[in-house]
Design a protein around this motif. Sequence first.
Motif, PDB file in Angstrom:
ATOM      1  N   PRO A 295       0.844  -1.191   0.000  1.00 19.63           N
ATOM      2  CA  PRO A 295       0.000   0.000   0.000  1.00 19.63           C
ATOM      3  C   PRO A 295       0.886   1.251   0.000  1.00 19.63           C
ATOM      4  CG  PRO A 295      -0.067  -1.118   2.146  1.00 19.63           C
ATOM      5  CD  PRO A 295       0.898  -1.867   1.293  1.00 19.63           C
ATOM      6  N   ILE A 296       0.556   2.196  -0.888  1.00 16.15           N
ATOM      7  CA  ILE A 296       1.330   3.451  -0.919  1.00 16.15           C
ATOM      8  C   ILE A 296       0.571   4.445  -0.049  1.00 16.15           C
ATOM      9  CG2 ILE A 296       2.381   5.185  -2.425  1.00 16.15           C
ATOM     10  CD1 ILE A 296       3.263   2.347  -3.138  1.00 16.15           C
ATOM     11  N   ILE A 297       1.028   4.529   1.197  1.00 10.76           N
ATOM     12  CA  ILE A 297       0.271   5.264   2.203  1.00 10.76           C
ATOM     13  C   ILE A 297       0.505   6.777   2.098  1.00 10.76           C
ATOM     14  CG2 ILE A 297      -0.159   5.522   4.672  1.00 10.76           C
ATOM     15  CD1 ILE A 297      -0.848   2.734   3.990  1.00 10.76           C
ATOM     16  N   ARG A 301      -5.099   9.843   3.635  1.00 10.38           N
ATOM     17  CA  ARG A 301      -6.041   8.765   3.306  1.00 10.38           C
ATOM     18  C   ARG A 301      -5.518   7.395   3.757  1.00 10.38           C
ATOM     19  NH1 ARG A 301      -7.431   9.823  -2.900  1.00 10.38           N
ATOM     20  NH2 ARG A 301      -8.847   8.068  -2.530  1.00 10.38           N
ATOM     21  N   ALA A 302      -4.677   7.413   4.796  1.00  7.86           N
ATOM     22  CA  ALA A 302      -3.999   6.186   5.234  1.00  7.86           C
ATOM     23  C   ALA A 302      -4.980   5.041   5.510  1.00  7.86           C
ATOM     24  CB  ALA A 302      -3.148   6.461   6.472  1.00  7.86           C
ATOM     25  N   ASP A 303      -6.004   5.316   6.310  1.00 11.15           N
ATOM     26  CA  ASP A 303      -6.951   4.257   6.689  1.00 11.15           C
ATOM     27  C   ASP A 303      -7.645   3.677   5.467  1.00 11.15           C
ATOM     28  OD1 ASP A 303      -6.266   4.732   9.226  1.00 11.15           O
ATOM     29  OD2 ASP A 303      -8.153   5.674   9.847  1.00 11.15           O
ATOM     30  N   LYS A 310      -6.323  -4.351   2.214  1.00 10.46           N
ATOM     31  CA  LYS A 310      -6.757  -5.559   2.910  1.00 10.46           C
ATOM     32  C   LYS A 310      -7.891  -6.263   2.181  1.00 10.46           C
ATOM     33  CE  LYS A 310      -5.039  -4.629   7.510  1.00 10.46           C
ATOM     34  NZ  LYS A 310      -5.307  -3.979   8.800  1.00 10.46           N
ATOM     35  N   ALA A 311      -8.780  -5.469   1.610  1.00  9.80           N
ATOM     36  CA  ALA A 311      -9.868  -6.050   0.825  1.00  9.80           C
ATOM     37  C   ALA A 311      -9.287  -6.797  -0.384  1.00  9.80           C
ATOM     38  CB  ALA A 311     -10.831  -4.963   0.370  1.00  9.80           C
ATOM     39  N   LEU A 350      -0.785  -0.097  -4.427  1.00  8.18           N
ATOM     40  CA  LEU A 350      -2.104   0.502  -4.329  1.00  8.18           C
ATOM     41  C   LEU A 350      -1.974   1.833  -3.595  1.00  8.18           C
ATOM     42  CD1 LEU A 350      -5.033  -0.397  -5.040  1.00  8.18           C
ATOM     43  CD2 LEU A 350      -5.209  -1.206  -2.698  1.00  8.18           C
ATOM     44  N   GLY A 351      -2.154   2.923  -4.329  1.00  7.83           N
ATOM     45  CA  GLY A 351      -2.072   4.261  -3.725  1.00  7.83           C
ATOM     46  C   GLY A 351      -3.382   4.995  -3.920  1.00  7.83           C
ATOM     47  N   PRO A 352      -3.470   6.242  -3.417  1.00  3.91           N
ATOM     48  CA  PRO A 352      -4.727   7.005  -3.479  1.00  3.91           C
ATOM     49  C   PRO A 352      -5.213   7.194  -4.922  1.00  3.91           C
ATOM     50  CG  PRO A 352      -2.905   8.342  -2.612  1.00  3.91           C
ATOM     51  CD  PRO A 352      -2.397   6.961  -2.723  1.00  3.91           C
ATOM     52  N   ARG A 353      -4.281   7.494  -5.822  1.00  2.00           N
ATOM     53  CA  ARG A 353      -4.700   7.735  -7.188  1.00  2.00           C
ATOM     54  C   ARG A 353      -5.244   6.456  -7.828  1.00  2.00           C
ATOM     55  NH1 ARG A 353      -0.209  10.513 -10.623  1.00  2.00           N
ATOM     56  NH2 ARG A 353       0.139  11.467  -8.581  1.00  2.00           N
TER      57      ARG A 353
END
Lengths: 477, 477
Positions: A295-297, A301-303, A310-311, A350-353
């Motif tokens: 995950p690209i935290i 939008r970390a959570d 996780k999904a 997987l990042g926000p964008r």
Amino acid sequence: MSEEKGTLPSKETFSEWYNEILWRAEVMDVRYPVKGVYVWYPHGFAVRKAVYSALRELLDRDHEETLFPLLIPENEFMKEAEHIKGFEEEVYWVTHGGTSELDVPLALRPTSETAIYPMYALWVRSHADLPLRLYQIVNTFRYETKHTRPLIRLREITSFKEAHTVHATWDDAKDQVEDAVALYTEFYRRLCVPVIISKRPDWDKFPGADYTMATDAVMPDGRTLQVGTVHHLGDNFSKTFDISFEDENGEQKPAFQTCYGISERCIAALISVHGDDKGLVLPPEMAPVQVVIVPIIMKKRADEILESAKALEKELKEAGLRVRIDDRPLRPGAKYYHWEMKGVPLRLELGPRDIDNNVVMSANRLGEKASLSRENITEDVRKSLDAFAESLRNRAEETVKEKIRKADTLDEAGKAVEDGVAVVQWCGCESCANEIEKRLNVSILGSEIRSEYISDAEGECIICKKAGKPALVARSY
Amino acid sequence: MSEEKGTLPSKETFSEWYNEILWRAEVMDVRYPVKGVYVWYPHGFAVRKAVYSALRELLDRDHEETLFPLLIPENEFMKEAEHIKGFEEEVYWVTHGGTSELDVPLALRPTSETAIYPMYALWVRSHADLPLRLYQIVNTFRYETKHTRPLIRLREITSFKEAHTVHATWDDAKDQVEDAVALYTEFYRRLCVPVIISKRPDWDKFPGADYTMATDAVMPDGRTLQVGTVHHLGDNFSKTFDISFEDENGEQKPAFQTCYGISERCIAALISVHGDDKGLVLPPEMAPVQVVIVPIIMKKRADEILESAKALEKELKEAGLRVRIDDRPLRPGAKYYHWEMKGVPLRLELGPRDIDNNVVMSANRLGEKASLSRENITEDVRKSLDAFAESLRNRAEETVKEKIRKADTLDEAGKAVEDGVAVVQWCGCESCANEIEKRLNVSILGSEIRSEYISDAEGECIICKKAGKPALVARSY
């Protein structure tokens, strides 16, 4: 962020590379205080588990798994004279139990013919008991005096798969040899490791066998590694150990046998043929972790990102994939480095964008990147892994093909074996073989070669000029 | 056709029954020419595989599997004095490699503390490395001088599962002991084998441990079988092998350890607790074949019946069940006998009338019969198997409960241990224990008993009349 493709080890770098990768990728620890025996790290052991599970699956189709004792009493061990000669310098002997000396010294099995065949003599009674096809995966021991090397030349071979079969006729046993060769070919296809099958010269066959078929891989330094052998034992052992059966007509007949083995050298080949300067490269089937999700935290939008990762993990796990999510508080680059070293075939980022665009970024262990639609992710990941295995197999085949060269003269052969394997015409006689071996400091691996890379066209022996057949010549481990 | 329920072995018949069943059901062959080591038949090995796969599954939740060498150099082996004392009479020594004597004799591991902990000293560096939880499943060796017995008292234990953990504090290690006890409880629940957990007396703990929790099963002859132990090692080994870590404050601290093991005795218990005069009785999870289909062939409709049986087999296999169809040209009765001996939980019979009525006849290994609708067959078979496991567990619990008796006097205890386990009040001191053990020819298994069958009410010691706690007293294997 590591963007470049990894570099394969070369002839010059291989040896050091091999030693390094074993501990960097946590395959084996070589610091155990007995020469020639090593410790499996959990990651290495998980690779071993995947590899041997594939081997078991292939064998379980028409073999049954079993387990015989490690300790072989001296008198049984000494029964087959030729067999002994092959092993007498290599056997570990247990001589004491507690503080007292044993009545009969016990050998640690170097291989199990002499442990198994006295029992086969009891088990085989009638033609209805045949064919008998059993195998076991066990630790075996060789007191190696040569330079030892993890997974390659060991004093404790921790994962020796040995199959032992019994048949009514010599021809049935021959057919079994062919079946075993086919099984080994399929096994190495699944490891994406190209191998060459050939018949070992008579003086190099298994002690006590009629003939030996061998499977060799070509390592990055051009040396070959014997990664499997199949032996037609004729009735040599069955006569010694009295394995006979009553045929359809009520006559007592000696049985015919084969045996065939693969050791953890298959893992040495797997690692060496695919690995690069970034670490292990594993075919998906053999990878303890097939997919790592990074995950690209972004703080804001970390959570959300973690939830989403996780999904994704859950979905892929439910589809039967071996997935790991790496949510450690480290930079993505450090995570990429870590999982590349471990040989994970596919990384998903997987990042926000990506979440906004409903996509997942993927990068396979050969550096190929793609943007995958989140909706079809399971199917796309499967396809990516299949394609990755195919790429890996092709790359390995290309690399090996370059290392195999036809040689018409001793000079040419000499050059070819500097980088790999020479294919020469050989009449089959021992004196010509000696000449080739001595002059080039090589071994004749075998003739009756089975390989799609190698022509079976016949010619004249490069030594005596009589009629010859193609033979493999190489420096081997 | 066998209609009756099987008869459980009794105190008188157990020993002979046990020896018989091992070869009749093809679990182990005892004819290998070295005392105390045995050969696994394929069927026995398949049971072993199912049992250890359940154990692996439980461990893999928060342990990692690994593999350490069999050979332990004498100097490492001799480091922990108390540990040595516990094993010195039982260790096999390798003294020769080939024809030459080794510089340092090598012990065949009787257990792996002294093989693993030198490596742990290298692996554990910081508090971030803890807890460390690894396990391996290996062959171990004991030079037993007592009477040996397959699966129970062996010279080669072929399937020793040993876990070794490292923790930051004594309390963390204590929690791990509790986790391991819970894991073993769950494991034996899955084998449907009732066990009693207790704390071994101090003089009976593992050499080098702070304390030992043990798991005992009760065999049909009333003797107990230790089928698992969990040891709190304190910092005894970590001090000897220098396993220390840097804590959060940068201080170097000795680590605390536990280890816990289960051997193939779990299979001895599985066989003995459930088996009857018809053969093995296996819980579905541990059965290599869970369902056997016996087509009742009538000449006229032979093809149709066989087709139908094969369709049934296919359907059940696709649902993930381990199914076998027995279409050998034998009488149904002979087939029933064969599969009952092998312990198959459920038999399905399919004859012409069943096909006409769209039903399948079922009989489980406890003799319970039913007619199942062909349509819901997969679901019904699953339910039957679950119900069978439950019945088996209940039966085993009932049988064991009858074998455990509270005893208020030595006389009563003496009678109780004739048939099983006595629960007596004991003050905890060694001299009272000696008195009990000597007078009754028994062992004190332990106190701090954990069992739903046994009350933890305290009373007065049956010897000295001081305050006591319940303790287990039995003759043990």
